[in-house]
Design a protein around this motif. Sequence first.
Motif, mmCIF file in Angstrom:
data_model
loop_
_atom_site.group_PDB
_atom_site.id
_atom_site.type_symbol
_atom_site.label_atom_id
_atom_site.label_comp_id
_atom_site.label_asym_id
_atom_site.label_seq_id
_atom_site.Cartn_x
_atom_site.Cartn_y
_atom_site.Cartn_z
ATOM 1 N N ILE A 1 0.844 -1.200 0.000
ATOM 2 C CA ILE A 1 0.000 0.000 0.000
ATOM 3 C C ILE A 1 0.882 1.253 0.000
ATOM 4 C CG2 ILE A 1 -1.687 1.315 1.334
ATOM 5 C CD1 ILE A 1 -2.901 -1.359 2.228
ATOM 6 N N ALA A 2 1.955 1.222 0.822
ATOM 7 C CA ALA A 2 2.864 2.374 0.860
ATOM 8 C C ALA A 2 3.497 2.601 -0.511
ATOM 9 C CB ALA A 2 3.957 2.150 1.913
ATOM 10 N N ARG A 3 3.856 1.508 -1.177
ATOM 11 C CA ARG A 3 4.474 1.639 -2.507
ATOM 12 C C ARG A 3 3.487 2.256 -3.509
ATOM 13 N NH1 ARG A 3 6.112 -3.709 -5.634
ATOM 14 N NH2 ARG A 3 3.879 -3.662 -6.069
ATOM 15 N N ALA A 4 2.211 1.833 -3.400
ATOM 16 C CA ALA A 4 1.200 2.386 -4.296
ATOM 17 C C ALA A 4 0.984 3.876 -4.009
ATOM 18 C CB ALA A 4 -0.113 1.625 -4.164
ATOM 19 N N LEU A 5 0.985 4.246 -2.715
ATOM 20 C CA LEU A 5 0.786 5.650 -2.347
ATOM 21 C C LEU A 5 1.952 6.514 -2.813
ATOM 22 C CD1 LEU A 5 -0.639 5.323 1.270
ATOM 23 C CD2 LEU A 5 -1.860 6.075 -0.786
ATOM 24 N N ALA A 6 3.120 5.897 -2.962
ATOM 25 C CA ALA A 6 4.313 6.644 -3.350
ATOM 26 C C ALA A 6 4.161 7.300 -4.714
ATOM 27 C CB ALA A 6 5.534 5.727 -3.349
ATOM 28 N N SER A 7 3.265 6.776 -5.561
ATOM 29 C CA SER A 7 3.076 7.380 -6.881
ATOM 30 C C SER A 7 2.113 8.568 -6.802
ATOM 31 C CB SER A 7 2.560 6.350 -7.880
ATOM 32 O OG SER A 7 1.243 5.965 -7.540
ATOM 33 N N ARG A 8 1.752 8.967 -5.591
ATOM 34 C CA ARG A 8 0.794 10.054 -5.338
ATOM 35 C C ARG A 8 -0.445 9.906 -6.213
ATOM 36 N NH1 ARG A 8 3.954 14.909 -6.370
ATOM 37 N NH2 ARG A 8 5.950 14.011 -5.830
#
Lengths: 271, 316
Positions: free
Chosen positions: A177-184
Motif C-alpha cells: 500500500i505504501a508503494r502504491a501511495l508513493a506514486s501520489r
Amino acid sequence: MKDPEMLDRDGEDGGAPILRICGASKAFGGVQALENVSFEVSQGMILGMIGPNGAGKTTLFNLISGLYPPDAGRIFFNEEEIQRLPTHQRVRMGIARTFQNLALFENMNVLENVMVGQHVRTRCGFWGAIARTTGVRREEAACRENALALLDMVGLVDQALKPSADLPFGWQRLLEIARALASRPRVLLLDEPASGLNALETGRLGDLILAIRNQGITIVLVEHDMSLTMSVSDRIIVLDQGRVLASGTPEEIQTHSAVRTAYLGEHCEQR
Amino acid sequence: MTQSSLHETVRIGLLTGAVAAAGILFDNAYHIQVLVFIGINTILTLGLNLLMGYTGQISLGHAAFYGIGAYTSAILTVHFQFSPWAALFPSLGLAVLVALIVGIPTLKLSGYYLAMGTLGFGMIVFIVFRELDFWTGGSSGLAGIPSLKIGSVDLMSGRNFYYLVWGAVLGTLVVSRRLIESRVGRALRSIHGSEHAAMAIGVNTQAYKLQVFVFSAFLAALAGFLYAHCIGFISPGSFDFMASVRMVTMVVIGGMASIWGALLGASLLTLLPEWLHAFADYEMIVYGLILMLVMIFLPQGLLRGLLDIYERSRNA
C-alpha cells in the motif's frame, strides 16, 4: 435478479466522477469474465466491490490499470478516455493499485520498494544518473525522505533496510500500500488488502484506508471481509458472474434480497 | 552521501591503487597481457550484468556486439585507413544501431524471446564475419590492425595499453555503480523482480529494457574495439556462440546483480584457461560443469557465496 432502480444511482451523491466505466466487457477464451459493466466512482469516496470468486473483480482492476485491454467498452479517468493508454501512463495520471497475491520486489529492501514506487513522480534519466548532478542528488534525497515518511505512515519505518521478502505477510500488505501511495495517486485500487490478515491487523487496515481517503484519495476496495467492507465503504457494488448485480449504500446492500441470496447468504452460511 | 556509497568510493579507490601498483610491479609482458584481457572481459561482464543480473533479460548473443566493435574498427583502419580513434565512434555507433534494431521487436515481448532472438542474431553475425571475406578475411582472420596512439606515445607497448584498458574498466565501474544506485537502476531491478508489478508502479518496462540492452551492447563494442587494437589480429572464432556462453558464465560465476562479482567472474574465467592449458579441448565441458556447480551450490555467485561462508565461519 437485478434492481434497475438501484443500479442507476451511482455517483449521484456529491463530487464529480473521477472514474467511469462504460459497458466494459472482457472474455478469456470462452469464459465471459465481465459483461457490459458500467459504474462511476465519485471523487473522494470509498467504493467497496464485493462478489463471489470469479465474479470479475480482479479482471476489472486489470482493465482499469491497463494490464490488458477491454474487449468492448470505455474507461474514463477524470473525463479522459484511458482504455488505450499503457499502464505506466495511467499511473502517471494518478491510478495506483495493489495486487491480491502481493507483487513486491523481493530483490529490493523495504525502503527501495517505496522509492521505486515514486518512479512516475521523479525524473532522473539515464544520463542524469551517470552525471549525478546536484539536481539528481537532491531528487534522490527527497525520494528517500518521502519513502521514509510513507513507511512511517504505515508503521514500517523501523523495517526500512530489511529485504522485503523477510517481512511477515501482513506487513508486506502494508508495504505494498505504501508503494502504491508513493506514486501520489488520485485513485487507489486495493485488491483484497485484508486477505491473510488477522482481526487486529484488519482493524488497523480499516483505519489506514480511512486515513488515506482523508488525504483526498479515492479508493476502490475489493474485499471478501464483509465487516471491513461494510464499515469503510460509502457505496458498494456487487458483481456476480461478470455483471453488476446491485449497487448502493452498505445498508441498502445488506437488505437487498437478490444480494442476500446470491452472495451474502451463502457467505454467512459458509461461516 | 550514504554509508554504502561511501564504502563504494573507498573500494573504487582501493581498486585504482591496485591497478596502478600491478602496472608497476608486473614486468613480464605475458602477465601484463593477461591483466589486459581481464580488463576487457570485465567491461564485457559489467555490461552484460546490467542486462542479465539487474534487469533479468538474458542475451545469448552478446559476442556479436563484441565482434561488431572489433570488426568495424579493424575494417575501417585496415581497409579504409581510418586512424583508430576515428574508428572508435563508428564502431560504437554501429553496435548501438544494431542493438536498437534487434532490441525493439524482441524486447516488446516478455519472457525468453530476447534469449532466443539474440541466440539467432549471434549466429547470423558470426556467419557474416566468416563469409564477408573480402573485408573480414574470412575464417583466417584480419591481421595488421594498427595499435592505438595518444600523440606520439604508442599504446601498443604492453604497459601503456594496460593503463588505457583499466582506465576504461574503472570508468565503466563508476558509471554502472551510478546507474544501479539511481532511479534508473531501481526501475531496472523492478523489471527483474516482476515485470507486471513494474508496469503497475508506472515503469515503462519496454523503454528501460531497450535502454539497458543498448547500453550493454555499447560496452561490448567498446571491449571489442580495445581487443582488436590490443592484439592487432582478429578472427571469427573469438566471437562465436561459445564466446557468448563464456560471457554469461562470467556473469553467473561472479554473481548476478553484483558489480564486484563481475570483476571476479571475469578474472577467474580469464585465468582459468591460462592455468588449464591441458583442458583446452574440453573447454565446453569445463564451463558447463562450472556453471552447473555454481548454480547448484552458490546460486548467488562466487562472491556472495564466499562472503556468506566467511560470515558463517566467523559467527560459529
